[in-house]
Write an enzyme that holds these catalytic residues in place. Structure first.
Site, PDB file in Angstrom:
ATOM      1  N   ASN A   1       6.217 -30.667 -41.033  1.00 29.57           N
ATOM      2  CA  ASN A   1       5.485 -29.370 -40.717  1.00 29.57           C
ATOM      3  C   ASN A   1       4.383 -29.116 -40.913  1.00 29.57           C
ATOM      4  OD1 ASN A   1       3.781 -28.421 -38.743  1.00 29.57           O
ATOM      5  ND2 ASN A   1       5.605 -27.179 -38.086  1.00 29.57           N
ATOM      6  N   TRP A   2       3.317 -28.974 -41.430  1.00 26.97           N
ATOM      7  CA  TRP A   2       1.638 -29.135 -42.772  1.00 26.97           C
ATOM      8  C   TRP A   2       1.364 -27.523 -41.773  1.00 26.97           C
ATOM      9  CZ3 TRP A   2      -1.106 -33.723 -45.185  1.00 26.97           C
ATOM     10  CH2 TRP A   2      -0.142 -34.330 -46.239  1.00 26.97           C
ATOM     11  N   LYS A   3       2.016 -27.635 -40.695  1.00 25.57           N
ATOM     12  CA  LYS A   3       1.108 -26.572 -39.977  1.00 25.57           C
ATOM     13  C   LYS A   3      -0.204 -26.339 -39.954  1.00 25.57           C
ATOM     14  CE  LYS A   3       5.672 -24.121 -39.982  1.00 25.57           C
ATOM     15  NZ  LYS A   3       5.814 -22.701 -39.912  1.00 25.57           N
TER      16      LYS A   3
ATOM     17  N   HIS B   1       6.066 -25.197 -30.251  1.00 27.48           N
ATOM     18  CA  HIS B   1       6.766 -24.675 -31.471  1.00 27.48           C
ATOM     19  C   HIS B   1       6.321 -23.018 -31.287  1.00 27.48           C
ATOM     20  CE1 HIS B   1       6.334 -23.508 -35.418  1.00 27.48           C
ATOM     21  NE2 HIS B   1       7.084 -24.906 -36.051  1.00 27.48           N
TER      22      HIS B   1
ATOM     23  N   GLU C   1       5.007 -21.124 -32.811  1.00 33.39           N
ATOM     24  CA  GLU C   1       3.669 -20.622 -33.205  1.00 33.39           C
ATOM     25  C   GLU C   1       2.949 -21.028 -32.171  1.00 33.39           C
ATOM     26  OE1 GLU C   1       3.447 -22.001 -36.761  1.00 33.39           O
ATOM     27  OE2 GLU C   1       5.637 -21.214 -37.508  1.00 33.39           O
TER      28      GLU C   1
ATOM     29  N   GLU D   1      14.825 -24.257 -33.827  1.00 33.66           N
ATOM     30  CA  GLU D   1      13.977 -23.295 -34.923  1.00 33.66           C
ATOM     31  C   GLU D   1      14.537 -21.689 -34.745  1.00 33.66           C
ATOM     32  OE1 GLU D   1      11.013 -25.770 -36.807  1.00 33.66           O
ATOM     33  OE2 GLU D   1      10.185 -24.846 -35.491  1.00 33.66           O
TER      34      GLU D   1
ATOM     35  N   GLY E   1       9.285 -19.350 -41.781  1.00 41.43           N
ATOM     36  CA  GLY E   1       8.811 -18.893 -42.900  1.00 41.43           C
ATOM     37  C   GLY E   1       8.929 -16.919 -43.228  1.00 41.43           C
TER      38      GLY E   1
ATOM     39  N   SER F   1      12.915 -22.261 -42.246  1.00 40.35           N
ATOM     40  CA  SER F   1      13.131 -21.935 -44.107  1.00 40.35           C
ATOM     41  C   SER F   1      14.350 -23.239 -44.600  1.00 40.35           C
ATOM     42  CB  SER F   1      13.900 -20.943 -44.292  1.00 40.35           C
ATOM     43  OG  SER F   1      13.281 -19.764 -43.764  1.00 40.35           O
TER      44      SER F   1
ATOM     45  N   GLY G   1       8.624 -26.884 -42.627  1.00 39.44           N
ATOM     46  CA  GLY G   1       7.491 -26.229 -43.090  1.00 39.44           C
ATOM     47  C   GLY G   1       6.987 -26.301 -44.326  1.00 39.44           C
ATOM     48  N   GLY G   2       7.382 -25.039 -45.071  1.00 40.34           N
ATOM     49  CA  GLY G   2       6.742 -24.094 -46.128  1.00 40.34           C
ATOM     50  C   GLY G   2       7.010 -26.036 -47.477  1.00 40.34           C
TER      51      GLY G   2
HETATM   52  P1  PGA Z   1       9.714 -23.437 -42.412  1.00 44.73           P
HETATM   53  O1  PGA Z   1       8.784 -24.091 -40.892  1.00 44.73           O
HETATM   54  O2  PGA Z   1      10.703 -24.405 -42.746  1.00 44.73           O
HETATM   55  O3  PGA Z   1       8.295 -22.931 -42.735  1.00 44.73           O
HETATM   56  O4  PGA Z   1      10.577 -22.177 -41.754  1.00 44.73           O
HETATM   57  C1  PGA Z   1       9.660 -24.655 -40.311  1.00 44.73           C
HETATM   58  C2  PGA Z   1       8.605 -24.547 -38.863  1.00 44.73           C
HETATM   59  O5  PGA Z   1       7.874 -23.742 -38.183  1.00 44.73           O
HETATM   60  O6  PGA Z   1       8.556 -25.863 -38.355  1.00 44.73           O
END
Ligand code: PGA
Length: 255
Positions: A13-15, A98, A100, A170, A176, A216, A237-238
């Site tokens: 997930n590149w966000k 998600h 966010e 999640e 993050g 994470s 994500g990251g």
């Molecule tokens: P993260 O994000 O791996 O950076 O914690 C995961 C996500 O929000 O899908």
């Protein structure tokens, strides 16, 4: 993981990261890495990068996903992107709900349920995100909260639609933050999600649904998380932004 009954899915997930002009180099680097054949690799990119990503990943057994979709079919919804548009481009997956988007864009459980229907109606596979806050975990209501989010998300789905849906657990406190759920915590909630699906759709459907962990996940903790019987992959994500890290997580699913 339980490869007998379901596919392993590692989804990036590149966000809101990277630029359209950076997609090609990422794809070239990822394509050079060794990936286990039975692991479905997905890269979910911002809308404006979808055409470039679809071109770049076309010949690499890597599916492209979007990070949101409109609940509406078409019409006067300025700025929205419909499931039919995504499908027409060649998108295969879409992240829905998600945390966010729930936090910053006011997305509700009923929006999430409508978006899942919209995605499925165009044969896109939804990756539906659920997760508790730190306060909810500390108050001991994680199970109730997750069960409710899952039930509200899937309540209108037929068994056939359910089978095409992916759920991602999640925990919000792990996204993050560098703070990962322990393998035991992740495994327990993913097992709970499967039991919620089983209660409505029966054991055969429940055991076929891929349930991912996200928060994470990185090259050093992926192997332990993916060893949990009900964790069928990751939403990353990251660590999905660097081809090397992403490839090591994909490699960690080879167990
Ligand atoms: P993260 O994000 O791996 O950076 O914690 C995961 C996500 O929000 O899908």
């Amino acid at each position: 993981m339980n490869r007998k009954y379901r596919k392993t899915i590692i989804a990036g997930n590149w966000k809101m990261n990277k630029l359209p002009s950076e997609v090609k180099d990422f794809a070239l680097a990822l394509k050079e890495t060794q990936r286990p054949k039975w692991c479905e690799t997905v890269v979910c990119v911002p809308f404006v990068m979808l055409p470039a990503a679809i071109r770049a990943f076309r010949d690499a057994r890597i599916a492209v996903g979007a990070q949101d979709v409109s609940a509406h079919e078409k019409g006067a919804y300025t700025g929205e992107v419909s499931a039919a548009m995504l499908k027409d481009l060649g998108v295969k997956y879409v992240i829905i709900g998600h945390s966010e988007r729930r936090a910053y864009h006011g997305e509700t459980d009923s929006d999430v349920a409508e978006k899942i229907k919209a995605a499925l109606s165009c044969s896109l596979r939804p990756i539906v995100c659920v997760g508790e806050s730190l306060q909810q975990r500390e108050s001991g209501i994680t199970d109730e909260w997750i069960s409710m989010q899952v039930k509200l998300a899937i309540e209108d789905l037929s068994a056939e639609e359910m089978k095409k849906t992916v759920i991602a657990y999640e925990p919000i406190w792990a996204i993050g933050t560098g703070k990962t759920a322990t393998a035991g915590q992740a495994g327990a909630v993913c097992a709970l999600i499967r039991s919620v699906i089983r209660a409505t759709y029966g054991a055969r459907v429940a055991r076929a649904i891929p349930i991912l962990y996200g928060g994470s996940m990185n090259p050093s903790n992926a192997s332990e998380l993916l060893a949990q019987p009900d964790v069928d992959g990751g939403l990353i994500g990251g660590s999905s932004l660097k081809p090397g890290d992403f490839a090591s997580i994909i490699g960690a699913s080879d167990q």
